[in-house]
Motif scaffolding. Structure first.
Motif, PDB file in Angstrom:
ATOM      1  N   THR A  64      37.444  43.783 -14.838  1.00 43.29           N
ATOM      2  CA  THR A  64      37.513  45.106 -14.190  1.00 43.29           C
ATOM      3  C   THR A  64      38.216  45.063 -12.832  1.00 43.29           C
ATOM      4  O   THR A  64      38.626  46.095 -12.315  1.00 43.29           O
ATOM      5  CB  THR A  64      36.101  45.672 -13.932  1.00 43.29           C
ATOM      6  OG1 THR A  64      35.438  44.775 -13.016  1.00 43.29           O
ATOM      7  CG2 THR A  64      35.285  45.780 -15.208  1.00 43.29           C
ATOM      8  N   GLY A  65      38.305  43.869 -12.253  1.00 39.08           N
ATOM      9  CA  GLY A  65      38.906  43.761 -10.916  1.00 39.08           C
ATOM     10  C   GLY A  65      37.905  44.017  -9.793  1.00 39.08           C
ATOM     11  O   GLY A  65      38.279  44.133  -8.621  1.00 39.08           O
ATOM     12  N   GLU A  66      36.638  44.076 -10.148  1.00 40.20           N
ATOM     13  CA  GLU A  66      35.608  44.309  -9.119  1.00 40.20           C
ATOM     14  C   GLU A  66      35.551  43.107  -8.165  1.00 40.20           C
ATOM     15  O   GLU A  66      35.516  41.958  -8.602  1.00 40.20           O
ATOM     16  CB  GLU A  66      34.246  44.492  -9.801  1.00 40.20           C
ATOM     17  CG  GLU A  66      33.137  44.871  -8.838  1.00 40.20           C
ATOM     18  CD  GLU A  66      31.757  44.582  -9.446  1.00 40.20           C
ATOM     19  OE1 GLU A  66      30.835  44.299  -8.666  1.00 40.20           O
ATOM     20  OE2 GLU A  66      31.626  44.610 -10.689  1.00 40.20           O
TER      21      GLU A  66
ATOM     22  N   ASP B  59      47.800  42.862 -17.308  1.00 45.45           N
ATOM     23  CA  ASP B  59      47.032  44.020 -16.847  1.00 45.45           C
ATOM     24  C   ASP B  59      45.854  43.615 -15.961  1.00 45.45           C
ATOM     25  O   ASP B  59      45.505  44.329 -15.014  1.00 45.45           O
ATOM     26  CB  ASP B  59      46.580  44.864 -18.047  1.00 45.45           C
ATOM     27  CG  ASP B  59      47.799  45.482 -18.736  1.00 45.45           C
ATOM     28  OD1 ASP B  59      48.799  45.752 -18.029  1.00 45.45           O
ATOM     29  OD2 ASP B  59      47.780  45.655 -19.965  1.00 45.45           O
ATOM     30  N   LEU B  60      45.284  42.442 -16.242  1.00 45.00           N
ATOM     31  CA  LEU B  60      44.199  41.963 -15.368  1.00 45.00           C
ATOM     32  C   LEU B  60      44.756  41.597 -13.986  1.00 45.00           C
ATOM     33  O   LEU B  60      44.118  41.842 -12.958  1.00 45.00           O
ATOM     34  CB  LEU B  60      43.498  40.758 -15.993  1.00 45.00           C
ATOM     35  CG  LEU B  60      42.833  41.019 -17.354  1.00 45.00           C
ATOM     36  CD1 LEU B  60      42.061  39.780 -17.807  1.00 45.00           C
ATOM     37  CD2 LEU B  60      41.905  42.233 -17.304  1.00 45.00           C
TER      38      LEU B  60
ATOM     39  N   LYS C 215      45.063  44.675 -12.012  1.00 48.13           N
ATOM     40  CA  LYS C 215      43.765  45.122 -11.471  1.00 48.13           C
ATOM     41  C   LYS C 215      43.408  44.347 -10.200  1.00 48.13           C
ATOM     42  O   LYS C 215      42.912  44.906  -9.223  1.00 48.13           O
ATOM     43  CB  LYS C 215      42.664  44.945 -12.518  1.00 48.13           C
ATOM     44  CG  LYS C 215      42.759  45.992 -13.604  1.00 48.13           C
ATOM     45  CD  LYS C 215      41.594  45.900 -14.559  1.00 48.13           C
ATOM     46  CE  LYS C 215      41.830  46.910 -15.692  1.00 48.13           C
ATOM     47  NZ  LYS C 215      41.001  46.630 -16.853  1.00 48.13           N
TER      48      LYS C 215
ATOM     49  N   GLU D 146      45.567  45.687  -7.502  1.00 47.77           N
ATOM     50  CA  GLU D 146      45.090  47.009  -7.057  1.00 47.77           C
ATOM     51  C   GLU D 146      43.897  46.863  -6.104  1.00 47.77           C
ATOM     52  O   GLU D 146      43.823  47.521  -5.063  1.00 47.77           O
ATOM     53  CB  GLU D 146      44.689  47.836  -8.290  1.00 47.77           C
ATOM     54  CG  GLU D 146      44.230  49.222  -7.930  1.00 47.77           C
ATOM     55  CD  GLU D 146      43.851  50.069  -9.167  1.00 47.77           C
ATOM     56  OE1 GLU D 146      43.899  49.541 -10.299  1.00 47.77           O
ATOM     57  OE2 GLU D 146      43.494  51.236  -8.960  1.00 47.77           O
ATOM     58  N   THR D 147      42.980  45.983  -6.472  1.00 47.09           N
ATOM     59  CA  THR D 147      41.814  45.750  -5.607  1.00 47.09           C
ATOM     60  C   THR D 147      42.268  45.251  -4.240  1.00 47.09           C
ATOM     61  O   THR D 147      41.782  45.717  -3.197  1.00 47.09           O
ATOM     62  CB  THR D 147      40.874  44.714  -6.282  1.00 47.09           C
ATOM     63  OG1 THR D 147      40.455  45.240  -7.533  1.00 47.09           O
ATOM     64  CG2 THR D 147      39.674  44.405  -5.412  1.00 47.09           C
TER      65      THR D 147
ATOM     66  N   LYS E 175      52.187  49.800  -9.248  1.00 45.52           N
ATOM     67  CA  LYS E 175      50.855  50.202  -8.773  1.00 45.52           C
ATOM     68  C   LYS E 175      50.888  50.455  -7.260  1.00 45.52           C
ATOM     69  O   LYS E 175      50.384  51.461  -6.764  1.00 45.52           O
ATOM     70  CB  LYS E 175      49.862  49.086  -9.138  1.00 45.52           C
ATOM     71  CG  LYS E 175      48.434  49.305  -8.757  1.00 45.52           C
ATOM     72  CD  LYS E 175      47.803  50.521  -9.383  1.00 45.52           C
ATOM     73  CE  LYS E 175      47.445  50.337 -10.846  1.00 45.52           C
ATOM     74  NZ  LYS E 175      46.896  51.548 -11.487  1.00 45.52           N
TER      75      LYS E 175
END
Ligand code: BGP
Length: 465
Positions: free
Chosen positions: A91-93, A143-144, A147, A150-151, A209
């Protein structure tokens, strides 16, 4: 003292390192491919020294940044470790301590008037993503990565103005998928070509992004760091020249051209298609690559590539390899750094500058790494306990003179970063060869400024030498 070589205003005088090579593994939730490789095969690393402690930057970043400030650097590149920042790789958390640490170092750099240049990937893929998906062979991993990017943008984009997506992606292709010098030590040309494509796409998607999130409008810029090893043919013979052009296309332009122009070199694509090894791509992906080019380029330059036409027919039992089209040429009389085994050829700085100016739209660029790794520097310690690394100062001066010539002729170069501010861990050579302006005693972790550290301070102050 007069300054003979005066560089453009606001020139970056700095140095580069990376998270995995400086921080140490303290408090990380995940292992990178290098952490894992060290855990299963410490023998693969010089003196069996792994990335566990590195230069202890995780714990000593305040003192380290104070020393970096003390030697006059106005900008520094490091990288965020995916394996430190991200708790949930799907999730990229982010992880709380990872966020705290990167916030702290970014703030500390800024407080000291040092521009932080933040890179996202420096060979340090989380090993879980290799085990589960095949790492960069997989489009899901792209894609991971986005993420993770992005984080990072969300957390630090308010303060970090200069971002780069990848450091030396060609080394991932070469080391992991062609010539077996980095884990997973595979030699498979077809996979290598897919990885080459996938990393280009990953970089473009991260740029997309960044732009969508509006950081470009905020004064933010995003680029990529490429290791350029310009090819020089043995002779002007047509066969040698052809071999050299191929080597340039494969090892340099396959990342440079998509990054700057949004497209792969036509001549390379043709060969890969004819040989039936072209990557799997979609029109939509190619459009993303076309539309999301870099704002600035970082060039790591260490050595040129000397090339000749093939001496013997290519051995097809190796499967497809770029070596089908060229041989490396061991040029008699070349200057060599004996510790690292790399040729020293400062003239290349000028050639790179002019190539970017003439063939790559004169995009803003900087030297993001250049340096000389030397073994056994203790033998140069003087009576005051300072390493007198005059060889390194001479190396930098020679390279800067050729860079200066390129800038004088209009190349849009805005900075010069060396490798590295503080001696740091190297991928398999560990602490064998030292590159820093600041020495590290591995036993005590005591850090001492070398003579070159005093030198760069003057250069930075005078904006030249
Ligand atoms: C570059 C890498 C750096 C650094 C440097 C020195 O290719 O981007 O991470 O390691 O080379 O090379 P080495 O450490 O192999 O001597």
């Amino acid at each position: 003292m007069t300054t003979k070589f005066k560089f453009p205003n606001n020139f970056w005088w700095g140095s580069a390192t990376s998270g995995p090579q400086s921080e140490g593994r303290f408090n990380k939730l995940h292992r990178s491919v290098f952490d894992y490789w060290y855990d299963i095969d410490p023998e693969a690393f010089f003196d069996k020294v792994g990335p566990d402690v590195a230069s202890n930057f995780y714990n000593s970043y305040k003192e380290d940044i104070a020393m970096i400030k003390d030697i006059g650097l106005n900008s520094v590149r490091t990288s965020i470790q995916w394996t430190r920042l991200i708790k949930d790789l799907e999730t990229g958390e982010p992880d709380e301590d990872g966020v705290r640490f990167y916030n702290d170092i970014i703030d500390e750099f800024i407080k000291n008037n040092i521009v932080p240049v933040i890179n996202l990937h420096h060979f340090d893929l989380p090993v879980e993503l290799y085990d589960k998906y095949g790492g960069w062979e997989s489009k899901h991993v792209i894609d991971l990565f986005v993420k993770f990017a992005e984080t990072a943008f969300k957390l630090f984009g308010d303060r970090v103005k200069y971002w780069t997506t990848f450091n030396e992606p060609m080394v991932v292709v070469e080391g992991e998928y062609l010539y077996k010098f980095h884990y997973p030590l595979i030699s498979d040309g077809k996979k290598a070509i897919q990885v080459l494509y996938n990393i280009n796409l990953a970089s473009s998607k991260a740029i997309q992004k960044f732009k969508k999130m509006g950081y470009n409008n905020n004064g933010g810029q995003i680029g990529i760091i490429l290791n350029l090893t310009p090819s020089y043919p043995r002779s002007q013979d047509e066969e040698d020249a052809k071999a050299s052009e191929f080597a340039d296309d494969f090892f340099n332009n396959s990342f440079l051209s998509p990054a700057v122009k949004g497209e792969f070199p036509e001549s390379l694509v043709k060969i890969l298609k004819d040989d039936n090894v072209i990557w799997e791509s979609t029109d939509e992906e190619l459009q993303i690559i076309r539309e999301n080019i870099i704002d600035f380029l970082g060039v790591n330059y260490y050595q040129p590539r000397r090339v000749k036409a093939k001496e013997f027919l290519y051995d097809n039992s190796r499967g497809w390899m770029p070596d089908k089209y060229f041989d490396n040429y061991d040029m008699p009389g070349k200057r060599i750094n004996p510790y690292r085994g790399w040729e020293i050829y400062p003239e290349c700085m000028y050639d790179i500058a002019i190539n970017i100016k003439n063939n790559y739209g004169n995009i803003p660029w900087y030297i993001s790494e250049n340096g000389m790794g030397v073994e056994g520097e203790e033998k140069y310690i003087n009576s005051d306990g300072i390493i007198e690394d005059d060889y390194r100062i001479d190396f930098y001066k020679e390279h800067l003179e050729y860079l200066y010539k390129g800038i004088e002729e209009g190349s849009n170069c805005f900075g010069y970063h060396t490798w590295t501010p503080i001696d740091c861990w190297s991928w398999t050579n560990a602490y064998k060869n030292r590159y820093g302006f600041i020495a590290v005693n591995l036993k005590t972790q005591k850090k001492t400024i070398k003579k070159s550290g005093r030198w760069i301070k003057e250069v930075s102050k005078n904006n030249g030498f």
